[in-house]
Write an enzyme that holds these catalytic residues in place. Structure first.
Site, PDB file in Angstrom:
ATOM      1  N   GLU A 180      -7.981   5.831 -11.092  1.00  0.00           N
ATOM      2  CA  GLU A 180      -7.996   6.060 -12.532  1.00  0.00           C
ATOM      3  C   GLU A 180      -6.630   5.822 -13.175  1.00  0.00           C
ATOM      4  OE1 GLU A 180      -9.646   9.922 -13.229  1.00  0.00           O
ATOM      5  OE2 GLU A 180     -11.719   9.202 -12.995  1.00  0.00           O
ATOM      6  N   LYS A 181      -5.588   5.567 -12.388  1.00  0.00           N
ATOM      7  CA  LYS A 181      -4.302   5.217 -13.006  1.00  0.00           C
ATOM      8  C   LYS A 181      -4.471   3.988 -13.890  1.00  0.00           C
ATOM      9  CE  LYS A 181      -0.986   3.002 -10.873  1.00  0.00           C
ATOM     10  NZ  LYS A 181      -0.659   1.886 -11.818  1.00  0.00           N
ATOM     11  N   GLY A 196      -1.590   6.435  -2.726  1.00  0.00           N
ATOM     12  CA  GLY A 196      -2.685   6.281  -3.686  1.00  0.00           C
ATOM     13  C   GLY A 196      -3.774   5.379  -3.158  1.00  0.00           C
ATOM     14  N   HIS A 197      -3.387   4.243  -2.586  1.00  0.00           N
ATOM     15  CA  HIS A 197      -4.373   3.344  -1.977  1.00  0.00           C
ATOM     16  C   HIS A 197      -5.098   4.043  -0.824  1.00  0.00           C
ATOM     17  CE1 HIS A 197      -1.494   0.163  -3.569  1.00  0.00           C
ATOM     18  NE2 HIS A 197      -2.633  -0.171  -4.126  1.00  0.00           N
ATOM     19  N   GLN A 217      -8.611  -0.811 -16.693  1.00  0.00           N
ATOM     20  CA  GLN A 217      -9.164  -1.741 -15.711  1.00  0.00           C
ATOM     21  C   GLN A 217     -10.476  -1.212 -15.140  1.00  0.00           C
ATOM     22  OE1 GLN A 217      -6.773  -3.810 -12.447  1.00  0.00           O
ATOM     23  NE2 GLN A 217      -7.685  -2.120 -11.311  1.00  0.00           N
ATOM     24  N   LEU A 229       0.818  -1.208   0.000  1.00  0.00           N
ATOM     25  CA  LEU A 229       0.000   0.000   0.000  1.00  0.00           C
ATOM     26  C   LEU A 229       0.856   1.264   0.000  1.00  0.00           C
ATOM     27  CD1 LEU A 229      -2.827  -0.937   2.553  1.00  0.00           C
ATOM     28  CD2 LEU A 229      -2.700  -1.401   0.095  1.00  0.00           C
ATOM     29  N   ARG A 269       4.701  -0.580  -7.811  1.00  0.00           N
ATOM     30  CA  ARG A 269       5.920  -0.888  -8.570  1.00  0.00           C
ATOM     31  C   ARG A 269       6.995   0.187  -8.397  1.00  0.00           C
ATOM     32  NH1 ARG A 269       4.731  -4.846 -12.741  1.00  0.00           N
ATOM     33  NH2 ARG A 269       2.519  -5.392 -12.616  1.00  0.00           N
ATOM     34  N   SER A 305       2.390   4.095  -7.500  1.00  0.00           N
ATOM     35  CA  SER A 305       2.192   2.686  -7.826  1.00  0.00           C
ATOM     36  C   SER A 305       3.058   1.841  -6.903  1.00  0.00           C
ATOM     37  CB  SER A 305       2.583   2.420  -9.287  1.00  0.00           C
ATOM     38  OG  SER A 305       2.639   1.033  -9.559  1.00  0.00           O
TER      39      SER A 305
END
Length: 287
Positions: free
Chosen positions: A154-155, A36-37, A159, A33, A193, A191
């Site tokens: 919305e990133k 953003g989360h 999806q 997390l 990542r 992200s």
């Protein structure tokens, strides 16, 4: 904050909450997390009475086994971040931490969905079976947790549109709420990542958002093909990132545009690699 690992246990808690007329909000995540989360969780807490954060690294949406194994898993840090969030927020959080066996049973396989072409472009073109895997786990989470609303960033705009199509196709009574992209100070979209990026690449990856902002400026006067050529040349001359794709597409259908049409809404999408780490981003071109 309560942590649930068994679906029957959390289903009982949900039934009790609903019997007391509490609305249920769901924030599905794969863990690792970040801010953003947490912004999704905050939005969910504003709009629903009881928020569930699911943390599950879903094996069916990875077409690359190595990517699945490298995906960051930080369960203790995740719980600490959620507890920190609750310090100055009224309300409670439930965290659903299922195993693959608990969520899927003995057979961990993807269902096949008809997303009416939404899954065959951009990410779907480069990640075989990815969106069937996403649809499978989201459908399962919706069936188990029966949320009234589910919150997605919305990133991952493709999806988001696919999950909207999923609820339309299955008739699952869940309102899908899209939430704005949260960015680092540099502009890089947050992200999980990003944690795998070197400090240099994390800095250099801000080039993605800088490019998208320039695309938005060009969109008023230049054709989609002109802009695409411009972006490809720009990345070709930038040694720190390798462009996988750039597309301007209709926001609703995700179809690549040839010519702008009055009344339609459009977004620009980028996927690029920093060494072996794949990054995606997008920007609305109409506001």
């Amino acid at each position: 904050m309560q942590v649930f690992r068994e679906k029957e246990e959390i289903k009982k808690a949900i039934q009790k909450a609903k019997s007391e007329d509490q609305s249920i909000g769901l924030v599905p995540t794969m863990g690792a997390l970040h801010e953003g989360h947490l912004s999704l969780v905050e939005n969910a807490m504003k709009e629903t009475n009881q928020v569930i954060v699911s943390i599950f690294v879903n094996p069916t949406q990875f077409d690359n086994r190595d990517d699945l194994e490298k995906y960051p898993r930080t369960p203790e840090k995740d719980l600490d971040l959620l507890l920190e969030l609750l310090k100055d927020k009224p309300g409670d959080l439930w965290v659903f931490f299922p195993s693959a066996n608990e969520l899927y049973g003995d057979t961990v396989l993807s269902e096949n969905f008809d997303f009416e072409g939404l899954d065959s472009v951009m990410e779907g073109k480069y990640r075989n079976g990815h969106f069937d895997g996403v649809g499978t786990v989201v459908k399962r989470l919706f069936e188990v947790l029966t949320p009234d609303k589910a919150f997605f960033g919305e990133k991952d705009f493709q999806q988001l549109q696919i999950i909207r199509k999923l609820t339309e196709k299955t008739g699952l009574p869940v309102e899908i709420v899209g939430c704005p992209i949260l960015r680092e100070k540099s502009g890089l979209a947050r992200s999980s990542r990003n944690e795998r990026l070197s400090s240099r690449n994390r800095e250099k990856a801000a080039f993605i958002y800088e490019t998208l902002k320039d695309v938005k400026g060009l969109f008023g006067t230049k054709s989609a093909q002109y802009i695409t050529n411009w972006v490809e040349e720009r990345f070709a001359n930038y040694p720190y990132l390798k462009l996988e794709y750039f597309e301007i597409a209709d926001s609703r259908t995700l179809e690549k545009i040839n010519k702008k049409r009055k009344g339609n809404q459009y977004r620009a999408f980028i996927a690029a690699y920093a060494d072996d780490i794949r990054l995606i981003d997008n920007i609305a071109l109409d506001n």
